[in-house]
Design a protein around this motif. Structure first.
Motif, PDB file in Angstrom:
ATOM      1  N   ALA A 105      29.349  44.425  45.137  1.00  0.00           N
ATOM      2  CA  ALA A 105      28.206  45.442  45.418  1.00  0.00           C
ATOM      3  C   ALA A 105      28.748  46.558  45.937  1.00  0.00           C
ATOM      4  CB  ALA A 105      27.146  44.768  46.306  1.00  0.00           C
ATOM      5  N   ARG A 106      29.677  46.881  46.455  1.00  0.00           N
ATOM      6  CA  ARG A 106      30.250  48.007  47.249  1.00  0.00           C
ATOM      7  C   ARG A 106      30.539  49.028  45.899  1.00  0.00           C
ATOM      8  NH1 ARG A 106      34.634  46.136  51.489  1.00  0.00           N
ATOM      9  NH2 ARG A 106      35.644  47.954  50.455  1.00  0.00           N
ATOM     10  N   PRO A 107      29.956  50.336  46.135  1.00  0.00           N
ATOM     11  CA  PRO A 107      30.378  51.352  44.988  1.00  0.00           C
ATOM     12  C   PRO A 107      31.998  51.499  44.802  1.00  0.00           C
ATOM     13  CG  PRO A 107      29.078  52.219  46.580  1.00  0.00           C
ATOM     14  CD  PRO A 107      29.238  50.757  47.136  1.00  0.00           C
ATOM     15  N   HIS A 108      32.478  51.229  43.679  1.00  0.00           N
ATOM     16  CA  HIS A 108      34.012  51.122  43.284  1.00  0.00           C
ATOM     17  C   HIS A 108      33.988  51.383  41.735  1.00  0.00           C
ATOM     18  CE1 HIS A 108      37.738  49.041  42.925  1.00  0.00           C
ATOM     19  NE2 HIS A 108      37.965  49.438  43.996  1.00  0.00           N
ATOM     20  N   ARG A 153      34.531  49.478  39.624  1.00  0.00           N
ATOM     21  CA  ARG A 153      33.795  48.415  38.922  1.00  0.00           C
ATOM     22  C   ARG A 153      32.469  48.845  38.408  1.00  0.00           C
ATOM     23  NH1 ARG A 153      36.096  46.239  43.405  1.00  0.00           N
ATOM     24  NH2 ARG A 153      33.925  46.156  44.488  1.00  0.00           N
ATOM     25  N   VAL A 154      31.812  49.808  39.402  1.00  0.00           N
ATOM     26  CA  VAL A 154      30.534  50.163  38.926  1.00  0.00           C
ATOM     27  C   VAL A 154      30.581  51.273  37.870  1.00  0.00           C
ATOM     28  CG1 VAL A 154      28.403  51.369  39.979  1.00  0.00           C
ATOM     29  CG2 VAL A 154      29.648  49.665  41.103  1.00  0.00           C
ATOM     30  N   LEU A 155      31.458  52.050  38.100  1.00  0.00           N
ATOM     31  CA  LEU A 155      31.821  53.103  37.080  1.00  0.00           C
ATOM     32  C   LEU A 155      32.103  52.403  35.503  1.00  0.00           C
ATOM     33  CD1 LEU A 155      32.351  56.023  36.259  1.00  0.00           C
ATOM     34  CD2 LEU A 155      34.838  55.622  36.578  1.00  0.00           C
ATOM     35  N   MET A 183      31.873  46.512  35.277  1.00  0.00           N
ATOM     36  CA  MET A 183      32.358  45.318  35.181  1.00  0.00           C
ATOM     37  C   MET A 183      31.581  44.229  35.942  1.00  0.00           C
ATOM     38  SD  MET A 183      36.152  46.345  36.498  1.00  0.00           S
ATOM     39  CE  MET A 183      37.010  47.583  36.046  1.00  0.00           C
ATOM     40  N   ASP A 184      31.448  43.095  35.480  1.00  0.00           N
ATOM     41  CA  ASP A 184      30.649  41.910  36.064  1.00  0.00           C
ATOM     42  C   ASP A 184      31.392  40.773  36.405  1.00  0.00           C
ATOM     43  OD1 ASP A 184      30.334  39.772  33.740  1.00  0.00           O
ATOM     44  OD2 ASP A 184      30.236  41.807  32.914  1.00  0.00           O
ATOM     45  N   MET A 185      31.002  40.135  37.641  1.00  0.00           N
ATOM     46  CA  MET A 185      31.630  39.113  38.009  1.00  0.00           C
ATOM     47  C   MET A 185      31.228  37.538  37.240  1.00  0.00           C
ATOM     48  SD  MET A 185      33.496  37.575  40.664  1.00  0.00           S
ATOM     49  CE  MET A 185      33.193  38.760  42.187  1.00  0.00           C
ATOM     50  N   VAL A 186      32.245  37.104  36.513  1.00  0.00           N
ATOM     51  CA  VAL A 186      32.126  36.034  35.730  1.00  0.00           C
ATOM     52  C   VAL A 186      32.274  34.816  36.557  1.00  0.00           C
ATOM     53  CG1 VAL A 186      32.861  34.815  33.740  1.00  0.00           C
ATOM     54  CG2 VAL A 186      32.971  37.097  33.815  1.00  0.00           C
ATOM     55  N   ASP A 187      33.120  34.525  37.494  1.00  0.00           N
ATOM     56  CA  ASP A 187      33.306  33.341  38.192  1.00  0.00           C
ATOM     57  C   ASP A 187      34.289  33.685  39.465  1.00  0.00           C
ATOM     58  OD1 ASP A 187      33.151  30.919  39.038  1.00  0.00           O
ATOM     59  OD2 ASP A 187      34.840  30.082  38.200  1.00  0.00           O
ATOM     60  N   TYR A 188      34.156  33.184  40.634  1.00  0.00           N
ATOM     61  CA  TYR A 188      35.415  33.478  41.502  1.00  0.00           C
ATOM     62  C   TYR A 188      35.171  31.915  42.372  1.00  0.00           C
ATOM     63  CZ  TYR A 188      31.836  34.029  45.035  1.00  0.00           C
ATOM     64  OH  TYR A 188      30.581  33.874  46.168  1.00  0.00           O
ATOM     65  N   GLN A 189      36.286  31.738  43.041  1.00  0.00           N
ATOM     66  CA  GLN A 189      36.645  30.507  43.886  1.00  0.00           C
ATOM     67  C   GLN A 189      37.929  31.105  44.589  1.00  0.00           C
ATOM     68  OE1 GLN A 189      38.126  26.935  41.844  1.00  0.00           O
ATOM     69  NE2 GLN A 189      37.872  28.159  40.134  1.00  0.00           N
ATOM     70  N   GLY A 197      43.402  51.713  27.370  1.00  0.00           N
ATOM     71  CA  GLY A 197      44.415  51.012  28.143  1.00  0.00           C
ATOM     72  C   GLY A 197      44.054  51.259  29.808  1.00  0.00           C
ATOM     73  N   THR A 198      43.294  52.199  29.973  1.00  0.00           N
ATOM     74  CA  THR A 198      43.003  52.611  31.380  1.00  0.00           C
ATOM     75  C   THR A 198      41.910  51.500  31.658  1.00  0.00           C
ATOM     76  OG1 THR A 198      41.417  54.311  30.660  1.00  0.00           O
ATOM     77  CG2 THR A 198      43.503  55.160  31.439  1.00  0.00           C
ATOM     78  N   VAL A 199      40.798  51.202  30.788  1.00  0.00           N
ATOM     79  CA  VAL A 199      39.881  50.315  31.148  1.00  0.00           C
ATOM     80  C   VAL A 199      40.506  48.818  31.346  1.00  0.00           C
ATOM     81  CG1 VAL A 199      37.759  49.162  30.233  1.00  0.00           C
ATOM     82  CG2 VAL A 199      38.300  51.715  29.881  1.00  0.00           C
ATOM     83  N   THR A 200      41.402  48.536  30.237  1.00  0.00           N
ATOM     84  CA  THR A 200      42.063  47.490  30.484  1.00  0.00           C
ATOM     85  C   THR A 200      42.991  47.031  31.930  1.00  0.00           C
ATOM     86  OG1 THR A 200      42.449  47.269  28.246  1.00  0.00           O
ATOM     87  CG2 THR A 200      43.723  45.744  29.387  1.00  0.00           C
ATOM     88  N   SER A 201      43.727  48.158  32.299  1.00  0.00           N
ATOM     89  CA  SER A 201      44.210  48.195  33.401  1.00  0.00           C
ATOM     90  C   SER A 201      43.427  48.082  34.596  1.00  0.00           C
ATOM     91  CB  SER A 201      45.174  49.810  33.813  1.00  0.00           C
ATOM     92  OG  SER A 201      46.072  49.501  32.732  1.00  0.00           O
ATOM     93  N   ALA A 202      42.219  48.935  34.870  1.00  0.00           N
ATOM     94  CA  ALA A 202      41.206  48.731  35.949  1.00  0.00           C
ATOM     95  C   ALA A 202      40.708  47.468  36.062  1.00  0.00           C
ATOM     96  CB  ALA A 202      40.043  49.768  35.646  1.00  0.00           C
ATOM     97  N   LEU A 203      40.412  46.894  34.895  1.00  0.00           N
ATOM     98  CA  LEU A 203      39.792  45.440  34.815  1.00  0.00           C
ATOM     99  C   LEU A 203      40.765  44.613  35.512  1.00  0.00           C
ATOM    100  CD1 LEU A 203      37.263  43.736  34.063  1.00  0.00           C
ATOM    101  CD2 LEU A 203      38.344  43.293  32.279  1.00  0.00           C
ATOM    102  N   ALA A 204      41.976  44.607  34.914  1.00  0.00           N
ATOM    103  CA  ALA A 204      43.082  43.670  35.387  1.00  0.00           C
ATOM    104  C   ALA A 204      43.429  43.957  37.063  1.00  0.00           C
ATOM    105  CB  ALA A 204      44.405  43.949  34.736  1.00  0.00           C
ATOM    106  N   GLU A 205      43.515  45.163  37.330  1.00  0.00           N
ATOM    107  CA  GLU A 205      43.626  45.498  38.953  1.00  0.00           C
ATOM    108  C   GLU A 205      42.754  44.914  39.783  1.00  0.00           C
ATOM    109  OE1 GLU A 205      44.387  49.317  41.815  1.00  0.00           O
ATOM    110  OE2 GLU A 205      43.757  49.581  39.862  1.00  0.00           O
ATOM    111  N   CYS A 206      41.372  45.067  39.424  1.00  0.00           N
ATOM    112  CA  CYS A 206      40.329  44.648  40.153  1.00  0.00           C
ATOM    113  C   CYS A 206      40.283  43.128  40.206  1.00  0.00           C
ATOM    114  CB  CYS A 206      38.930  45.173  39.571  1.00  0.00           C
ATOM    115  SG  CYS A 206      38.635  46.754  39.556  1.00  0.00           S
ATOM    116  N   ALA A 207      40.462  42.463  39.063  1.00  0.00           N
ATOM    117  CA  ALA A 207      40.730  40.904  39.299  1.00  0.00           C
ATOM    118  C   ALA A 207      41.636  40.422  40.123  1.00  0.00           C
ATOM    119  CB  ALA A 207      40.676  39.992  37.783  1.00  0.00           C
ATOM    120  N   ALA A 208      42.957  40.952  39.846  1.00  0.00           N
ATOM    121  CA  ALA A 208      44.152  40.628  40.591  1.00  0.00           C
ATOM    122  C   ALA A 208      43.881  40.875  42.294  1.00  0.00           C
ATOM    123  CB  ALA A 208      45.566  41.493  40.299  1.00  0.00           C
ATOM    124  N   ALA A 209      43.388  42.081  42.513  1.00  0.00           N
ATOM    125  CA  ALA A 209      43.177  42.510  43.848  1.00  0.00           C
ATOM    126  C   ALA A 209      42.111  41.475  44.608  1.00  0.00           C
ATOM    127  CB  ALA A 209      42.923  43.749  44.060  1.00  0.00           C
TER     128      ALA A 209
END
Length: 132
Positions: A6-9, A11-13, A16-22, A45-57
């Motif tokens: 929910a924090r501005p980041h 992901r908001v720009l 991105m949505d949360m599909v699942d987490y554990q 590519g920047t969108v692909t990279s941003a999504l990957a970075e957020c999921a990994a982090a």
């Protein structure tokens, strides 16, 4: 995790949505929109990279919820075209340490109702004391 999302980041720009987490795993998604691509149906590519970075982090955050987690290093490898209707990044913790962890993400594009691998990322994160 929901509070983190929910924090501005970035992901908001990108929307991105949360599909699942554990613990140790986070899956994020993003639907294609014209402003996210360089041609109809293609993700930039920047969108692909941003999504990957957020999921990994964020996968690293799940194993150190009482710490701040920051990226030390990341590498992305594009393996195919990001052409489709939705990107999905599956982040995971590869090795967990008290202070440094290694995470990764596989990024798939949904095309013709099938998932196609289009990139993979590795990341090293550091867990530090929370700054209040």
């Amino acid at each position: 995790m929901r509070k983190m999302m929910a924090r501005p980041h970035i992901r908001v720009l990108f929307g991105m949505d949360m599909v699942d987490y554990q613990v140790g795993k986070v899956t994020l998604g993003i639907d294609h929109r014209p402003e996210l691509g360089h041609a109809p149906g293609w993700f930039q590519g920047t969108v692909t990279s941003a999504l990957a970075e957020c999921a990994a982090a964020l996968s690293g955050v799940t194993v150190a919820v009482d710490k701040d987690t920051m990226t030390l290093q990341q590498s992305i490898y594009f393996t195919g075209p990001a052409r489709g209707t939705r990107l999905i990044a599956e982040g995971r913790v590869v090795t967990q340490g008290r202070r440094i962890s290694t995470t990764a993400a596989d990024i798939f594009v949904l095309r013709d109702d099938e998932r196609h691998l289009c990139a993979t990322m590795t990341m090293t994160v550091i867990h530090t004391e929370l700054k209040r």
